[in-house]
Design a protein around this motif. Structure first.
Motif, mmCIF file in Angstrom:
data_model
loop_
_atom_site.group_PDB
_atom_site.id
_atom_site.type_symbol
_atom_site.label_atom_id
_atom_site.label_comp_id
_atom_site.label_asym_id
_atom_site.label_seq_id
_atom_site.Cartn_x
_atom_site.Cartn_y
_atom_site.Cartn_z
ATOM 1 N N THR A 112 1.878 9.790 0.876
ATOM 2 C CA THR A 112 1.535 9.766 -0.549
ATOM 3 C C THR A 112 0.026 9.851 -0.738
ATOM 4 O OG1 THR A 112 3.513 8.481 -1.056
ATOM 5 C CG2 THR A 112 1.750 8.445 -2.692
ATOM 6 N N LEU A 113 -0.728 9.109 0.043
ATOM 7 C CA LEU A 113 -2.186 9.159 -0.046
ATOM 8 C C LEU A 113 -2.714 10.544 0.307
ATOM 9 C CD1 LEU A 113 -3.047 5.673 1.478
ATOM 10 C CD2 LEU A 113 -3.214 6.359 -0.922
ATOM 11 N N MET A 160 0.838 -1.180 0.000
ATOM 12 C CA MET A 160 0.000 0.000 0.000
ATOM 13 C C MET A 160 0.881 1.241 0.000
ATOM 14 S SD MET A 160 -3.288 0.792 2.231
ATOM 15 C CE MET A 160 -3.999 2.403 2.360
ATOM 16 N N LEU A 161 0.385 2.303 -0.645
ATOM 17 C CA LEU A 161 1.110 3.562 -0.651
ATOM 18 C C LEU A 161 1.205 4.125 0.761
ATOM 19 C CD1 LEU A 161 -0.538 5.261 -3.765
ATOM 20 C CD2 LEU A 161 1.700 4.152 -3.655
ATOM 21 N N SER A 162 2.212 4.939 0.986
ATOM 22 C CA SER A 162 2.391 5.541 2.310
ATOM 23 C C SER A 162 1.276 6.539 2.606
ATOM 24 C CB SER A 162 3.739 6.256 2.374
ATOM 25 O OG SER A 162 3.696 7.430 1.571
ATOM 26 N N THR A 163 1.072 6.792 3.901
ATOM 27 C CA THR A 163 0.081 7.780 4.332
ATOM 28 C C THR A 163 0.381 9.135 3.704
ATOM 29 O OG1 THR A 163 -0.315 6.609 6.389
ATOM 30 C CG2 THR A 163 -0.882 8.949 6.349
#
Length: 193
Positions: free
Chosen positions: A6-7, A1-4
């Motif tokens: 990045t999100l 999952m993308l990092s916090t």
């Protein structure tokens, strides 16, 4: 999952900017945006969207007469304004884009299907454009407040392309943002069956 982080950059803290910092974007950034969005899915890999980047004062003056009053300042001040349009002859590229079948024949002479598929998929590609621009550190301001006929006559007089929406891109001026408007809760917008 993308990092916090990045999100947050792509979704949670990203905003639609109406004011811009006086900071240009580069042609390399424009290429980065397209090189990301081109891999996102479209129906049968049809890829009908076309992107016209308006950056010069002369080009911005050409778009100005098509804009609704409320979109003039944020468009004229944006480092770049992109016309997201669709190619009415997108299916001509299908022998290359979809070589495993005779996809071109699905569209030839079928104007209603061409329009429906092109509008839907170019709107999708426009959304991918926003995500790609945010991914490389730029801010966006998508807009519908313009006269499509006037804009199309000015930029696409051959009727080959049809505008879907426009989007300012650059570095947003956070001091000009209003508090974030609410969003619907999951229960208001979603249903699991």
């Amino acid at each position: 999952m993308l990092s916090t982080k990045t999100l947050d950059t792509i979704f949670r803290t990203a905003r639609s900017h109406k004011g811009w910092l006086n900071k240009d974007i580069t042609n390399d950034q424009i290429h980065q945006i397209y090189d990301l969005l081109k891999f996102a899915p479209t129906s049968g890999n049809c890829c009908p969207a076309r992107f016209t980047f308006i950056q010069t004062a002369e080009a911005k003056n050409r778009i100005k007469p098509s804009l609704d009053e409320g979109n003039i300042d944020k468009t004229m001040e944006a480092p770049s304004v992109v016309i997201i349009s669709y190619d009415t002859n997108f299916y001509e590229s299908l022998p290359t884009l979809s070589p495993h079948n005779d996809a071109k024949s699905f569209y030839e002479g079928k104007d209603k299907i061409i329009k429906n598929v092109a509008e839907f998929n170019s709107a999708l590609q426009g959304a991918y454009f926003i995500i790609a621009a945010r991914s490389i550190g730029l801010d966006c301001c998508p807009m519908l407040g313009f006269n499509k006929e006037t804009l199309n006559q000015e930029f696409f007089p051959d009727n080959k392309n049809k505008a879907i929406f426009i989007c300012g891109i650059g570095y947003g001026d956070e001091s000009k943002l209003r508090p974030r408007a609410p969003r619907l809760d999951f229960e208001e917008a979603c249903n699991i069956i």
